[in-house]
Scaffold this motif. Structure first.
Motif, mmCIF file in Angstrom:
data_model
loop_
_atom_site.group_PDB
_atom_site.id
_atom_site.type_symbol
_atom_site.label_atom_id
_atom_site.label_comp_id
_atom_site.label_asym_id
_atom_site.label_seq_id
_atom_site.Cartn_x
_atom_site.Cartn_y
_atom_site.Cartn_z
ATOM 1 N N VAL A 16 2.481 3.536 10.997
ATOM 2 C CA VAL A 16 1.317 2.925 10.331
ATOM 3 C C VAL A 16 0.233 3.950 9.976
ATOM 4 C CG1 VAL A 16 -0.606 1.305 10.636
ATOM 5 C CG2 VAL A 16 1.734 0.574 11.120
ATOM 6 N N PRO A 17 -0.193 4.838 10.880
ATOM 7 C CA PRO A 17 -1.228 5.804 10.485
ATOM 8 C C PRO A 17 -0.780 6.743 9.359
ATOM 9 C CG PRO A 17 -0.981 5.755 12.867
ATOM 10 C CD PRO A 17 0.138 4.941 12.292
ATOM 11 N N LEU A 18 0.491 7.133 9.374
ATOM 12 C CA LEU A 18 1.012 7.976 8.290
ATOM 13 C C LEU A 18 1.015 7.224 6.970
ATOM 14 C CD1 LEU A 18 4.102 9.651 10.004
ATOM 15 C CD2 LEU A 18 2.009 10.799 9.265
ATOM 16 N N PHE A 19 1.465 5.966 7.008
ATOM 17 C CA PHE A 19 1.524 5.146 5.800
ATOM 18 C C PHE A 19 0.119 4.896 5.254
ATOM 19 C CE2 PHE A 19 2.224 1.024 3.574
ATOM 20 C CZ PHE A 19 3.194 1.435 2.684
ATOM 21 N N ASP A 20 -0.834 4.666 6.146
ATOM 22 C CA ASP A 20 -2.219 4.462 5.727
ATOM 23 C C ASP A 20 -2.768 5.733 5.070
ATOM 24 O OD1 ASP A 20 -4.492 2.550 5.739
ATOM 25 O OD2 ASP A 20 -5.436 4.075 7.006
ATOM 26 N N ALA A 21 -2.485 6.885 5.655
ATOM 27 C CA ALA A 21 -2.927 8.159 5.081
ATOM 28 C C ALA A 21 -2.282 8.400 3.715
ATOM 29 C CB ALA A 21 -2.598 9.309 6.033
ATOM 30 N N GLN A 27 -5.566 7.045 -3.508
ATOM 31 C CA GLN A 27 -6.831 6.393 -3.806
ATOM 32 C C GLN A 27 -6.898 4.907 -3.444
ATOM 33 O OE1 GLN A 27 -5.595 8.561 -6.641
ATOM 34 N NE2 GLN A 27 -6.571 10.080 -5.345
ATOM 35 N N GLN A 28 -6.199 4.510 -2.404
ATOM 36 C CA GLN A 28 -6.295 3.142 -1.892
ATOM 37 C C GLN A 28 -7.212 3.145 -0.678
ATOM 38 O OE1 GLN A 28 -4.676 0.577 -3.661
ATOM 39 N NE2 GLN A 28 -4.425 2.367 -4.991
ATOM 40 N N LEU A 29 -7.836 2.014 -0.418
ATOM 41 C CA LEU A 29 -8.692 1.899 0.753
ATOM 42 C C LEU A 29 -7.835 1.811 2.012
ATOM 43 C CD1 LEU A 29 -11.342 -0.681 -0.518
ATOM 44 C CD2 LEU A 29 -11.591 1.802 -0.314
ATOM 45 N N SER A 30 -8.320 2.389 3.079
ATOM 46 C CA SER A 30 -7.623 2.312 4.355
ATOM 47 C C SER A 30 -7.541 0.857 4.798
ATOM 48 C CB SER A 30 -8.380 3.121 5.409
ATOM 49 O OG SER A 30 -7.780 2.970 6.669
ATOM 50 N N ASN A 31 -6.347 0.447 5.220
ATOM 51 C CA ASN A 31 -6.167 -0.901 5.750
ATOM 52 C C ASN A 31 -4.910 -0.887 6.621
ATOM 53 O OD1 ASN A 31 -5.714 -3.642 6.277
ATOM 54 N ND2 ASN A 31 -6.697 -4.238 4.348
ATOM 55 N N LYS A 34 -2.972 -4.349 7.037
ATOM 56 C CA LYS A 34 -2.084 -4.685 5.918
ATOM 57 C C LYS A 34 -0.889 -3.738 5.858
ATOM 58 C CE LYS A 34 -4.729 -7.214 2.501
ATOM 59 N NZ LYS A 34 -5.204 -7.236 1.105
ATOM 60 N N ALA A 35 -1.127 -2.473 6.166
ATOM 61 C CA ALA A 35 -0.036 -1.499 6.177
ATOM 62 C C ALA A 35 1.012 -1.898 7.209
ATOM 63 C CB ALA A 35 -0.578 -0.100 6.487
ATOM 64 N N GLU A 36 0.556 -2.297 8.390
ATOM 65 C CA GLU A 36 1.481 -2.719 9.439
ATOM 66 C C GLU A 36 2.252 -3.972 9.021
ATOM 67 O OE1 GLU A 36 1.674 -3.743 14.198
ATOM 68 O OE2 GLU A 36 -0.268 -3.319 13.275
ATOM 69 N N THR A 37 1.563 -4.930 8.425
ATOM 70 C CA THR A 37 2.226 -6.152 7.956
ATOM 71 C C THR A 37 3.277 -5.828 6.900
ATOM 72 O OG1 THR A 37 0.271 -7.486 8.444
ATOM 73 C CG2 THR A 37 1.841 -8.401 6.867
ATOM 74 N N PHE A 38 2.911 -4.984 5.946
ATOM 75 C CA PHE A 38 3.838 -4.588 4.879
ATOM 76 C C PHE A 38 5.083 -3.925 5.458
ATOM 77 C CE2 PHE A 38 5.533 -1.536 1.854
ATOM 78 C CZ PHE A 38 5.642 -2.286 0.698
ATOM 79 N N LEU A 39 4.884 -2.948 6.323
ATOM 80 C CA LEU A 39 6.015 -2.215 6.901
ATOM 81 C C LEU A 39 6.865 -3.104 7.805
ATOM 82 C CD1 LEU A 39 4.163 1.100 7.704
ATOM 83 C CD2 LEU A 39 6.001 0.807 6.018
ATOM 84 N N THR A 40 6.220 -3.961 8.572
ATOM 85 C CA THR A 40 6.961 -4.880 9.444
ATOM 86 C C THR A 40 7.887 -5.764 8.626
ATOM 87 O OG1 THR A 40 5.208 -4.875 11.104
ATOM 88 C CG2 THR A 40 6.730 -6.746 11.136
#
Length: 150
Positions: A16-21, A27-31, A34-40
């Motif tokens: 999740v932290p890598l995907f968020d970065a 140029q997307q806002l950190s979230n 949502k990143a965790e939900t998407f990847l899950t």
């Protein structure tokens, strides 16, 4: 030593932290939620394959593949949609290791290949070409963006 592993739900806290970065880089806002939900959802529904690179048990990069099909060749292939290496670990071969793992996985399944799309100014183009990707000079790529309702 760098270790590359196929991700599952146990790797989400590292991914999740890598995907968020990665998303912030584009140029997307950190979230992270949502990143965790998407990847899950992608992993649970077997809608993508993710490989994570670790160095000394720290996650330092990932590649994500999405399966698709070619009606013309009647074969499956992957879209290499996401590749990210933490900035402090760039330039030491992590991206290459992730790309090679993606190629190995594709070959193991006897898929047609891997497709990727990148920005014209992306410096990783030399790496893609070094590892056997061929730039498509014959086809144009188009995208239709669905209007968002408010």
């Amino acid at each position: 030593m760098i270790q590359v592993v196929k991700a599952d739900h146990k790797n989400l806290k590292d991914l999740v932290p890598l995907f968020d970065a990665y998303r912030i880089f584009y140029q997307q806002l950190s979230n992270k939620k949502k990143a965790e939900t998407f990847l899950t959802k992608r992993l649970e529904n077997k809608e993508s394959i993710v490989f994570i690179a670790y160095k000394a048990q720290s996650a330092i990069g990932f590649v994500q593949l999405f399966p698709t099909f070619s009606s013309v060749s009647l074969e499956s292939f992957y879209i290499l949609n996401d590749l990210f290496v933490s900035p402090k670990f760039r330039g030491i071969g992590i991206g290459e290791k992730l790309l090679e793992e993606a190629k190995k996985h594709c070959s193991l399944l006897k898929y047609k290949g891997l497709a990727l799309e990148t920005a014209k100014e992306n410096p990783a183009q030399h790496l893609y070409e070094k590892l056997g990707w061929v730039k498509d000079e014959d086809f144009l790529h188009y995208f239709w963006k669905c209007p968002k309702s408010e």
